[in-house]
Design an enzyme around this catalytic site. Structure first.
Site, mmCIF file in Angstrom:
data_model
loop_
_atom_site.group_PDB
_atom_site.id
_atom_site.type_symbol
_atom_site.label_atom_id
_atom_site.label_comp_id
_atom_site.label_asym_id
_atom_site.label_seq_id
_atom_site.Cartn_x
_atom_site.Cartn_y
_atom_site.Cartn_z
ATOM 1 N N CYS A 81 0.835 -1.199 0.000
ATOM 2 C CA CYS A 81 0.000 0.000 0.000
ATOM 3 C C CYS A 81 0.878 1.262 0.000
ATOM 4 O O CYS A 81 1.530 1.548 -0.995
ATOM 5 C CB CYS A 81 -0.968 -0.039 1.179
ATOM 6 S SG CYS A 81 -2.370 1.086 0.992
ATOM 7 N N HIS A 176 -3.570 -5.309 0.817
ATOM 8 C CA HIS A 176 -2.972 -5.722 2.094
ATOM 9 C C HIS A 176 -2.967 -7.250 2.197
ATOM 10 O O HIS A 176 -3.975 -7.852 2.589
ATOM 11 C CB HIS A 176 -3.757 -5.122 3.264
ATOM 12 C CG HIS A 176 -3.524 -3.661 3.442
ATOM 13 N ND1 HIS A 176 -2.526 -3.154 4.253
ATOM 14 C CD2 HIS A 176 -4.147 -2.583 2.887
ATOM 15 C CE1 HIS A 176 -2.549 -1.830 4.205
ATOM 16 N NE2 HIS A 176 -3.509 -1.459 3.382
ATOM 17 N N GLU A 178 -1.564 -8.984 4.410
ATOM 18 C CA GLU A 178 -1.470 -9.422 5.799
ATOM 19 C C GLU A 178 -2.825 -9.660 6.448
ATOM 20 O O GLU A 178 -2.901 -10.323 7.488
ATOM 21 C CB GLU A 178 -0.670 -8.411 6.629
ATOM 22 C CG GLU A 178 -1.330 -7.055 6.830
ATOM 23 C CD GLU A 178 -1.039 -6.049 5.733
ATOM 24 O OE1 GLU A 178 -1.039 -4.841 6.030
ATOM 25 O OE2 GLU A 178 -0.819 -6.470 4.585
ATOM 26 N N SER A 230 1.964 -11.475 38.784
ATOM 27 C CA SER A 230 0.568 -11.082 38.951
ATOM 28 C C SER A 230 -0.384 -12.256 38.860
ATOM 29 O O SER A 230 -1.531 -12.159 39.282
ATOM 30 C CB SER A 230 0.183 -10.063 37.872
ATOM 31 O OG SER A 230 0.176 -10.682 36.595
ATOM 32 N N GLY A 231 0.069 -13.360 38.286
ATOM 33 C CA GLY A 231 -0.833 -14.467 38.004
ATOM 34 C C GLY A 231 -1.376 -14.412 36.596
ATOM 35 O O GLY A 231 -2.027 -15.349 36.133
ATOM 36 N N GLY A 232 -1.100 -13.298 35.879
ATOM 37 C CA GLY A 232 -1.485 -13.184 34.482
ATOM 38 C C GLY A 232 -0.572 -14.015 33.595
ATOM 39 O O GLY A 232 0.469 -14.517 34.031
ATOM 40 N N VAL A 233 -0.945 -14.141 32.333
ATOM 41 C CA VAL A 233 -0.202 -14.998 31.409
ATOM 42 C C VAL A 233 1.234 -14.521 31.231
ATOM 43 O O VAL A 233 2.185 -15.310 31.335
ATOM 44 C CB VAL A 233 -0.916 -15.057 30.041
ATOM 45 C CG1 VAL A 233 -0.075 -15.844 29.038
ATOM 46 C CG2 VAL A 233 -2.291 -15.698 30.181
ATOM 47 N N ASP A 234 1.430 -13.232 30.977
ATOM 48 C CA ASP A 234 2.759 -12.737 30.636
ATOM 49 C C ASP A 234 3.751 -12.906 31.782
ATOM 50 O O ASP A 234 4.856 -13.426 31.590
ATOM 51 C CB ASP A 234 2.681 -11.261 30.216
ATOM 52 C CG ASP A 234 1.809 -11.055 28.992
ATOM 53 O OD1 ASP A 234 1.618 -12.031 28.240
ATOM 54 O OD2 ASP A 234 1.314 -9.938 28.790
ATOM 55 N N SER A 235 3.374 -12.464 32.978
ATOM 56 C CA SER A 235 4.310 -12.574 34.099
ATOM 57 C C SER A 235 4.515 -14.032 34.501
ATOM 58 O O SER A 235 5.611 -14.417 34.926
ATOM 59 C CB SER A 235 3.828 -11.750 35.299
ATOM 60 O OG SER A 235 2.658 -12.298 35.871
ATOM 61 N N SER A 236 3.491 -14.867 34.338
ATOM 62 C CA SER A 236 3.622 -16.285 34.683
ATOM 63 C C SER A 236 4.602 -16.989 33.752
ATOM 64 O O SER A 236 5.464 -17.764 34.192
ATOM 65 C CB SER A 236 2.256 -16.979 34.620
ATOM 66 O OG SER A 236 1.371 -16.454 35.586
#
Length: 527
Positions: A81, A176, A178, A230-236
């Protein structure tokens, strides 16, 4: 050393999709601002370069251009584009503001035989012309191709919809590839990356773990690391990866602000401290958080208080660990892109209790971000390979302030206790009810689901008596990107089951309602 595709971002809303599609082909790709230096491009040593779309017009002065080094790097280049338009203009072609804009689906006719499109089509005309169903979003168009280019595709309103210089391996497409709306988009990107660029498809999560572990050990040495869990996905996932790399050199601080889901603190401690052997300091700061939130009803004020209190509690605990030299964060790649490419992150207020921005300076710690190269889906895949249970890795998003923004108005411990029990019943029921058509649970068929506490009372009848108790709203949505969302059409028997259980099992609630608002106009969270 992996082959890498360099994506230069000109401001398109879907630039991240380019990187994701390429990574799905098992090739490493990185997004960087369009105005990187020539030296950066040389040092990056890309196997190929992609110029993204963008909202600007090449016909206007002071609009972005690609660094000259892009066209002198000796590697294939794909312009998408706006990327095609700036390529054409910079290499000697002509671009004009189109009087007839193209937004949405378009049918493109392939022209000539190019290595980019050869053999790729959606259907053929009776005359045998290959046709493609693509997604367009442009006003400007290329009027004259630069020297050395040939026509690759066209539409009725855009005679030069794609162009190719087969000698230098420069390609431009006005559509596009993608986005999923371009049916053969994945095939086009894979053709460019794997065949034209010759990139090796060796970006695998198993290999990533080995490389990440080695890099973490080299970076950290024998020093100690602290991580806010935190118990969240990223920090776990960050905790699991760091523990595999450095073992007891990692200490996690888990701050319980009293606004977690039912039994969440116990589950986090059991998973990391008991099962994985991670050192976790559990801080019950619920009294401090509740005290600070007393009398506060404004949603943004609640978020700020929770964020600031988390920073204060974490800072106090981190200060006790005098041997820690590193602060680890669960930063993921979209955060890095937004921060570097658009400067958005600097303007954001604290939105989650595990956002510890600013702490490296305060604590004089070095920053460690082991997930900064990964998208969310890659983080989840990594978590499973590291041994975290899928039920944790693939669970629905949970806001940083926790139940604090799912309790409308003032946060009280009584309200939080009622809400977490109602929410647990809702989630448990979604997991156990199976859709017959897909053989999947309704938890897996929804993108996010939760209960909301409404601080109003309604009249009810239970047994022979009159009740006057609180109301809970249920919310479940389906979405691909969380930018827009549809309310989930949950089966009536499921909703009836949940309502019956909540009213009978959670004393203090006598009415359950279901939110049927989409986004827009509503947001997914109520606050």
């Amino acid at each position: 050393m992996h082959d890498k595709i360099l994506i230069l971002d000109f401001g398109s809303q879907v630039t991240q999709l380019i990187a994701r599609r390429i990574r799905e082909a098992h090739v490493l790709s990185e997004i960087h601002p369009h105005d990187v230096s020539d030296e950066f491009i040389r040092d990056f040593k890309p196997t190929g370069i992609i110029l993204s779309g963008g909202p600007n017009s090449v016909t206007e002065t002071d609009t972005p251009r690609a660094p000259q080094a892009v066209f002198e790097a000796g590697v294939p280049v794909l312009g998408i584009c706006y990327g095609m338009q700036t390529m054409a203009e910079q290499l000697g072609g002509k671009v004009d503001s189109g009087h007839l804009r193209e937004f949405g689906y378009a049918e493109v006719r392939a022209r000539n035989h190019t290595s980019f499109l050869d053999g790729i089509q959606d259907f053929a005309t009776p005359e045998g012309h290959g046709m493609l169903k693509v997604w367009m979003s442009h006003g400007d168009k290329v009027l004259e191709m630069p020297q050395g280019f040939q026509l690759m595709a066209s539409t009725e309103s855009c005679p030069i919809a794609a162009m190719a210089d087969e000698t230098r391996h420069f390609y431009g497409v006005q559509w596009h590839p993608e986005v999923t709306h371009t049916v053969q988009g994945r095939a086009m990107l894979e053709r460019f990356v794997l065949k034209i660029c010759g990139a090796k498809p060796d970006w695998e999560m198993g290999n990533y773990i080995d490389e990440a572990v080695e890099n973490i050990r080299k970076q950290v040495g024998d020093e100690h690391v602290i991580l806010g869990l935190s118990g969240g996905v990223d920090s776990s996932v960050a905790a699991a990866l760091l523990h595999r790399a450095i073992g007891d050199q990692l200490t996690c601080v888990f701050v319980d602000h009293g606004l977690l889901r039912l039994n969440e603190a116990e589950q986090v401690m059991s998973m990391f401290a008991d099962n994985l052997g991670v050192k976790v300091i559990h801080v019950d700061a619920s009294e401090a958080f509740m005290s600070k939130l007393k009398g506060v009803t404004d949603p943004e004020a609640k978020r700020k208080i929770i964020g600031a209190e988390f920073v204060e509690v974490f800072q106090t605990e981190a200060g006790k660990l005098t041997d820690a030299k590193w602060l680890a964060q669960g930063t993921i790649y979209p955060d890095v892109i937004e921060s570097a490419g658009k400067g958005k992150k600097a303007a954001h207020t604290i939105k989650s209790h595990h956002n510890v921005g600013g702490l490296p300076e305060t604590l004089n710690l070095k920053l460690l971000e082991p997930l900064r190269e990964l998208f969310k889906d890659e983080v989840r895949e990594l978590g499973v390979k590291l041994g975290l249970p899928p039920s944790m890795v693939y669970r629905h998003p949970f806001p940083g302030p926790g139940l604090g923004v799912r309790i409308l108005g003032e946060v009280k411990r009584e309200y939080a206790d009622l809400l977490r029990r109602a929410d647990a019943i809702f989630i448990e029921s979604l997991r156990t009810f199976i859709d017959k058509d897909t053989d999947k649970s309704w938890y897996d068929l929804t993108s996010q689901a939760f209960a909301v506490f409404l601080p109003v009372k309604s009249v009810g009848v239970m047994g022979d008596g009159r009740t006057y108790e609180y109301v809970v709203a249920l919310r479940a949505v389906q979405t691909l990107d969380f930018m827009t969302a549809h309310w989930a059409h949950l089966p009536h028997d499921l909703l009836g089951h949940v309502s019956n259980r909540i009213i009978n099992e959670v004393r203090g609630i006598n009415r359950v309602v279901y939110d049927i608002s989409g986004k827009p106009p509503a947001t997914i969270e109520w606050e």
